[in-house]
Design a protein around this motif. Structure first.
Motif, PDB file in Angstrom:
ATOM      1  N   LEU A 286      42.481  45.703  38.742  1.00  0.00           N
ATOM      2  CA  LEU A 286      43.104  44.645  39.550  1.00  0.00           C
ATOM      3  C   LEU A 286      43.164  43.325  38.785  1.00  0.00           C
ATOM      4  O   LEU A 286      43.518  42.298  39.335  1.00  0.00           O
ATOM      5  CB  LEU A 286      42.321  44.441  40.854  1.00  0.00           C
ATOM      6  CG  LEU A 286      42.327  45.617  41.823  1.00  0.00           C
ATOM      7  CD1 LEU A 286      41.405  45.336  43.008  1.00  0.00           C
ATOM      8  CD2 LEU A 286      43.739  45.902  42.312  1.00  0.00           C
ATOM      9  N   ASP A 287      42.752  43.382  37.500  1.00  0.00           N
ATOM     10  CA  ASP A 287      42.785  42.190  36.658  1.00  0.00           C
ATOM     11  C   ASP A 287      41.820  41.104  37.120  1.00  0.00           C
ATOM     12  O   ASP A 287      42.024  39.931  36.853  1.00  0.00           O
ATOM     13  CB  ASP A 287      44.211  41.603  36.628  1.00  0.00           C
ATOM     14  CG  ASP A 287      44.732  41.552  35.209  1.00  0.00           C
ATOM     15  OD1 ASP A 287      43.958  41.918  34.299  1.00  0.00           O
ATOM     16  OD2 ASP A 287      45.894  41.161  35.019  1.00  0.00           O
ATOM     17  N   LYS A 288      40.774  41.508  37.825  1.00  0.00           N
ATOM     18  CA  LYS A 288      39.766  40.535  38.238  1.00  0.00           C
ATOM     19  C   LYS A 288      38.720  40.424  37.130  1.00  0.00           C
ATOM     20  O   LYS A 288      38.497  41.373  36.401  1.00  0.00           O
ATOM     21  CB  LYS A 288      39.058  41.018  39.517  1.00  0.00           C
ATOM     22  CG  LYS A 288      39.929  41.005  40.750  1.00  0.00           C
ATOM     23  CD  LYS A 288      39.044  41.258  41.955  1.00  0.00           C
ATOM     24  CE  LYS A 288      39.839  41.439  43.207  1.00  0.00           C
ATOM     25  NZ  LYS A 288      38.985  41.932  44.299  1.00  0.00           N
ATOM     26  N   PRO A 289      38.067  39.280  37.051  1.00  0.00           N
ATOM     27  CA  PRO A 289      37.057  39.150  35.991  1.00  0.00           C
ATOM     28  C   PRO A 289      35.862  40.084  36.247  1.00  0.00           C
ATOM     29  O   PRO A 289      35.514  40.354  37.393  1.00  0.00           O
ATOM     30  CB  PRO A 289      36.614  37.684  36.093  1.00  0.00           C
ATOM     31  CG  PRO A 289      37.028  37.230  37.447  1.00  0.00           C
ATOM     32  CD  PRO A 289      38.192  38.060  37.866  1.00  0.00           C
ATOM     33  N   VAL A 290      35.299  40.587  35.161  1.00  0.00           N
ATOM     34  CA  VAL A 290      34.125  41.455  35.268  1.00  0.00           C
ATOM     35  C   VAL A 290      33.000  40.820  34.468  1.00  0.00           C
ATOM     36  O   VAL A 290      33.238  40.299  33.393  1.00  0.00           O
ATOM     37  CB  VAL A 290      34.394  42.836  34.640  1.00  0.00           C
ATOM     38  CG1 VAL A 290      33.404  43.842  35.158  1.00  0.00           C
ATOM     39  CG2 VAL A 290      35.787  43.293  34.896  1.00  0.00           C
ATOM     40  N   SER A 291      31.810  40.883  35.015  1.00  0.00           N
ATOM     41  CA  SER A 291      30.680  40.292  34.313  1.00  0.00           C
ATOM     42  C   SER A 291      29.868  41.381  33.620  1.00  0.00           C
ATOM     43  O   SER A 291      29.301  42.246  34.272  1.00  0.00           O
ATOM     44  CB  SER A 291      29.812  39.531  35.315  1.00  0.00           C
ATOM     45  OG  SER A 291      28.458  39.621  34.958  1.00  0.00           O
TER      46      SER A 291
END
Ligand code: ATP
Ligand code: MG
Length: 448
Positions: A286-291
């Motif tokens: 979903l193109d969300k940031p991942v930590s």
């Protein structure tokens, strides 16, 4: 023809590449990034050869959006640096150029040859591979046939020395040359084979795959920092779950996250890790940031839990035992896979927040809410609840508490005795001994 056959049988690659026109591969020059097109144009206008190479060509041919664009050229790094206005020379051992175009960084490398005689006698690992070469040599030192395609934006043709186009069509990951020798030279290639196969939904060619299980232990010779970089690529590929499953199937997981195989054997641990991986994959897609810190905290959580329990069973205090358990797990892990400090610090904060999130009385929840890692800690709690090891009601409570008005928050607080841990210690004083505000705004942060 016979020469061609002999070269192919011995995996030498052809002196002349197969050439595929636009109709055969479908990559238009508009499909490549602005920066890589520009770099090629500049270098070619000065009489050099320049191609888009590697993962970008492979991905474009498959209709996958490339992560980044690499350029290979016969110009020296110094020439590239001189000709491309916003660029910098990087690397000491082997020089590369980073060309900057707005946000885009194009990595430009000069054709290289694999250097014979630079291999560690015992392990077969390449110690130096910093010898410039020609385009054909550059293709031969790459890892897989599908990664050794050269796209020329000027003519919109693809050059193929190792039948990479055929392998792309057949969806096969095939090593260039002899698998055993190439994996000995650089064991990380085994990991890359698995990652690419999982990412692209390809199979690994049987001859490429066969020696992996046997050579898996060579991963132990890879510098931990490099292993971490490749592992991160794998975990953030959007196909982490599939990758980990394949690593396990190939017997490669032992050397990577030495604790992971233990965890995957415990039913709850396995569920937790799989949920964490699935969630990460979803976010990447979903193109969300991942930590990365959150992800590694998840992967090692059950190991921390086990070590924590062993210590409290032995009579150590609950919180000191947790801190000691965290260090114990991270120390064990770091020998193989060096997780950088900036991540381990955050991982510890996420872990340390877990017992603090159980406390819902008095002023402590306000302190937890102010913690810089509160959100990560809360998400972690939610993941634990989803896997069945924490209460969903607690997660819901925190959701309402963080979204609530000051009045709603006050109402949510539980009376001291129901709030979890009884207060054992005296409340700490604020620096300077000033009492915290009693009536206005959130109370001071109290360290647990
Ligand atoms: P991704 O889509 O993950 O970026 P990639 O194939 O582009 O995949 P990179 O790590 O960006 O992977 O490497 C770029 C190229 O460099 C590869 O396509 C391959 O040709 C070459 N390469 C990278 N690592 C190795 C290696 N260990 N041995 C030989 N060639 C390598
Ligand atoms: Mg790449």
């Amino acid at each position: 023809m016979i020469r061609k056959l002999i070269r192919r049988v011995f995996g030498l690659g052809d002196a002349e590449p197969e050439t595929f026109p636009l109709e055969a591969h479908g990559i238009r020059r508009e499909n490549i990034s602005y920066g890589s097109r520009k770099v090629c144009e500049i270098l070619q206008s000065h009489g050099f050869h320049a191609y888009v190479v590697g993962g970008a060509v492979r991905d474009l041919m498959l209709g996958v959006v490339p992560k980044d664009f690499d350029v290979a050229t016969d110009a020296s790094p110094e020439d590239v640096h001189r000709l491309v206005r916003r660029s910098r020379l990087i690397g000491r051992r082997f020089k590369l150029v980073h060309a900057l175009f707005g946000d885009e960084i194009v990595e430009v490398s000069t054709f290289r040859a694999a250097a014979p005689g630079e291999v560690d006698e015992e392990t077969g690992r390449v110690l130096r591979d910093n010898v410039y070469g020609n385009r054909q040599q550059d293709a031969a030192r790459r890892d897989f046939t599908v990664n050794a395609l050269y796209y020329d934006p000027a003519t919109q043709t693809v050059l193929d020395y190792h039948r990479g186009v055929r392998d792309l069509k057949r969806k096969v990951i095939r090593i260039i040359g002899d698998a055993r020798a190439r994996f000995r030279e650089d064991p990380v290639r085994m990991l890359r084979a698995v990652r690419l196969a999982a990412k692209l939904g390809f199979t690994i060619d049987p001859k490429t795959r066969a020696p992996i299980r046997e050579l898996a232990d060579l991963m132990g010779n890879v510098p931990p920092a490099r292993l971490f970089d490749e592992m991160l690529k794998l975990l953030l590929s959007g196909h982490a779950k599939a990758c980990v499953q394949r690593l396990r199937a190939e017997g490669l997981h032992h050397g990577l996250l030495p604790l992971l195989d233990v965890i995957l054997e415990q039913p709850l641990g396995e569920k937790f890790v799989h949920l964490a991986l699935a969630q990460t994959d979803e976010r990447v897609r979903l193109d969300k940031p991942v930590s990365p810190a959150f992800l590694f905290a998840s992967l090692l959580w059950h190991e921390v839990l086990a070590a924590w329990k062993a210590r409290t069973d032995a009579g150590e205090g609950r919180i000191p035992a947790l801190y000691a358990a965290m260090d114990e797990v991270l120390d064990k892990q770091t020998d193989k896979l060096a997780i950088p400090k900036r991540y381990t610090a955050t991982m510890k904060e996420i872990w340390a927040l877990q017992p603090r999130l159980e406390n819902r009385s008095g002023r402590r929840p306000y302190g937890v809410l102010e913690h810089p890692r509160f959100r990560a800690g809360y998400d972690f709690l939610a993941l634990r609840a989803e896997s069945g090891e924490a209460s969903g009601e607690l997660v819901e409570w925190w959701r309402r508490f963080q979204d609530g008005t000051p009045e709603e928050r006050a109402e949510l607080l539980l009376p001291a005795r129901e709030g979890g841990e009884k207060r054992r210690r005296r409340r700490r004083r604020r620096p300077g001994g000033a009492p915290g505000p009693q009536d206005a705004g959130p109370p001071p942060v109290l360290a647990d």
